[in-house]
Design a protein around this motif. Sequence first.
Motif, mmCIF file in Angstrom:
data_model
loop_
_atom_site.group_PDB
_atom_site.id
_atom_site.type_symbol
_atom_site.label_atom_id
_atom_site.label_comp_id
_atom_site.label_asym_id
_atom_site.label_seq_id
_atom_site.Cartn_x
_atom_site.Cartn_y
_atom_site.Cartn_z
ATOM 1 N N GLY A 1 37.773 -21.962 23.544
ATOM 2 C CA GLY A 1 38.619 -20.818 23.872
ATOM 3 C C GLY A 1 38.709 -19.829 22.731
ATOM 4 N N GLY A 2 38.661 -20.332 21.485
ATOM 5 C CA GLY A 2 38.671 -19.440 20.330
ATOM 6 C C GLY A 2 37.454 -18.543 20.291
ATOM 7 N N TYR A 3 36.285 -19.114 20.623
ATOM 8 C CA TYR A 3 35.063 -18.299 20.707
ATOM 9 C C TYR A 3 35.215 -17.244 21.808
ATOM 10 N N ALA A 4 35.765 -17.671 22.940
ATOM 11 C CA ALA A 4 35.942 -16.748 24.064
ATOM 12 C C ALA A 4 36.898 -15.616 23.689
ATOM 13 N N SER A 5 37.991 -15.954 23.006
ATOM 14 C CA SER A 5 38.971 -14.936 22.595
ATOM 15 C C SER A 5 38.331 -13.898 21.688
ATOM 16 N N SER A 6 37.541 -14.370 20.725
ATOM 17 C CA SER A 6 36.882 -13.442 19.800
ATOM 18 C C SER A 6 35.916 -12.533 20.543
ATOM 19 N N ALA A 7 35.174 -13.119 21.494
ATOM 20 C CA ALA A 7 34.213 -12.321 22.268
ATOM 21 C C ALA A 7 34.930 -11.269 23.092
ATOM 22 N N ILE A 8 36.036 -11.653 23.735
ATOM 23 C CA ILE A 8 36.790 -10.706 24.565
ATOM 24 C C ILE A 8 37.380 -9.598 23.713
ATOM 25 N N GLU A 9 37.965 -9.974 22.568
ATOM 26 C CA GLU A 9 38.572 -8.969 21.688
ATOM 27 C C GLU A 9 37.521 -7.992 21.168
ATOM 28 N N ASN A 10 36.364 -8.512 20.777
ATOM 29 C CA ASN A 10 35.289 -7.642 20.311
ATOM 30 C C ASN A 10 34.804 -6.717 21.426
ATOM 31 N N SER A 11 34.759 -7.242 22.646
ATOM 32 C CA SER A 11 34.332 -6.436 23.784
ATOM 33 C C SER A 11 35.305 -5.288 24.026
ATOM 34 N N ILE A 12 36.597 -5.567 23.949
ATOM 35 C CA ILE A 12 37.612 -4.536 24.140
ATOM 36 C C ILE A 12 37.501 -3.472 23.053
ATOM 37 N N LEU A 13 37.296 -3.925 21.808
ATOM 38 C CA LEU A 13 37.160 -2.988 20.695
ATOM 39 C C LEU A 13 35.921 -2.112 20.863
ATOM 40 N N GLN A 14 34.802 -2.736 21.241
ATOM 41 C CA GLN A 14 33.569 -1.980 21.449
ATOM 42 C C GLN A 14 33.724 -0.963 22.580
ATOM 43 N N ALA A 15 34.452 -1.365 23.627
ATOM 44 C CA ALA A 15 34.674 -0.454 24.753
ATOM 45 C C ALA A 15 35.483 0.760 24.299
ATOM 46 N N LYS A 16 36.483 0.536 23.452
ATOM 47 C CA LYS A 16 37.303 1.642 22.953
ATOM 48 C C LYS A 16 36.476 2.576 22.063
ATOM 49 N N ILE A 17 35.658 1.976 21.210
ATOM 50 C CA ILE A 17 34.796 2.774 20.337
ATOM 51 C C ILE A 17 33.811 3.591 21.170
ATOM 52 N N LYS A 18 33.218 2.922 22.180
ATOM 53 C CA LYS A 18 32.247 3.603 23.031
ATOM 54 C C LYS A 18 32.891 4.743 23.804
#
Length: 365
Positions: free
Chosen positions: A149-166
């Motif tokens: 779940g920790g790996y999943a959380s990091s992936a989701i958080e990074n995805s949200i951040l990348q979406a905001k940057i994009k």
Amino acid sequence: MSELGRIKILLSSAERISREQDVDKLLVLLSDLAREVLDVDRCSLFLLDREKNELWTKVAHGVKEIRVPADRGIVGWVAQHGKSLVVNDAYSDKRFNPEIDRKTGYRTKNILAIPLFDKRGNLLGVFQAVNKLKNGFSEEDVELFTLLGGYASSAIENSILQAKIKEAYREAIMRLSHAAEYKDPETYNHIIRVGLYARLMGERLGLEKEVCENLMLAAPMHDIGKLGIPDAILLKKGKLNDWEWEVMKRHTIIGYEILKDSSSELLQMAALVALDHHEKWDGTGYPNGKKGEEISLWGRITSIADVFDALLSKRPYKEPWSLEEATEHMRSLKGKAFDPELIDLFFENIDEVMEIRERYKDEEV
């Protein structure tokens, strides 16, 4: 499964997890891995939709998307309390919501659910494992699932951040594109439509998703070089004389010079769009008289998208053309101004083109 067996599976998956750049694929990989090492029938990864106050399945084995209220069921309890939960007899637990089972025809026996948080402790969602194949869930299962779940959380958080940057990048590009159109009698929706037409053509050509997204943002920058054209020429109401027309044509080169040295693949594409969008298939265009496939694919696509939308749009100097008039005119230029294959492709998808035009139609003044 033995502890040694679990370690082997985790170690064999470690490289794939570290190399996977696509967040959606990574979450599927983690869910598949959790199902295998926990020895369960299925896993579901729910994300929190704060606007709707719902939890929805980003990944779900065996079913399509599920949406549930964020305060109902086992996943709702975990989301509300921010604590892991083991339920070894689902139907005897008052927190369990059997509605999903009734809808899907599935029979839930036991559940392990853990909350997913970002680095600041904000809830992202809930990771759920359902129906342990042998016995009930153990403390070791909880620890292992929490690790994944920790790996999943990091992936989701990074995805949200990348979406905001994009999205910020996209907005900046669109505003930059609009700056060039601001002095021209063209609307903001015009550049949006040109980008969407271009993306549609890229998709129909079978180009990769990222390339199509870049094309959607690059095409609207075709006239960025007009920022370097004097207003006396750009805004002149009458016909341009020969010298003025030569100055006007330089907007293609100016746009290219502005964008060409960027390390961004998007801006490199936009540089070619700016340079080539007035070139013609038969070599009679400008600024370089390129012919056929000497013209970049991006320039050829943008040329069709831009001309079509301009013909159907009202301008101070003209009334909008009908679809029939625009179609006939552009088809008459097949193999002359336009790439023959691309012009056919464009009109083969005219229904979707017109849907885009209707969705982003100009406001009536």
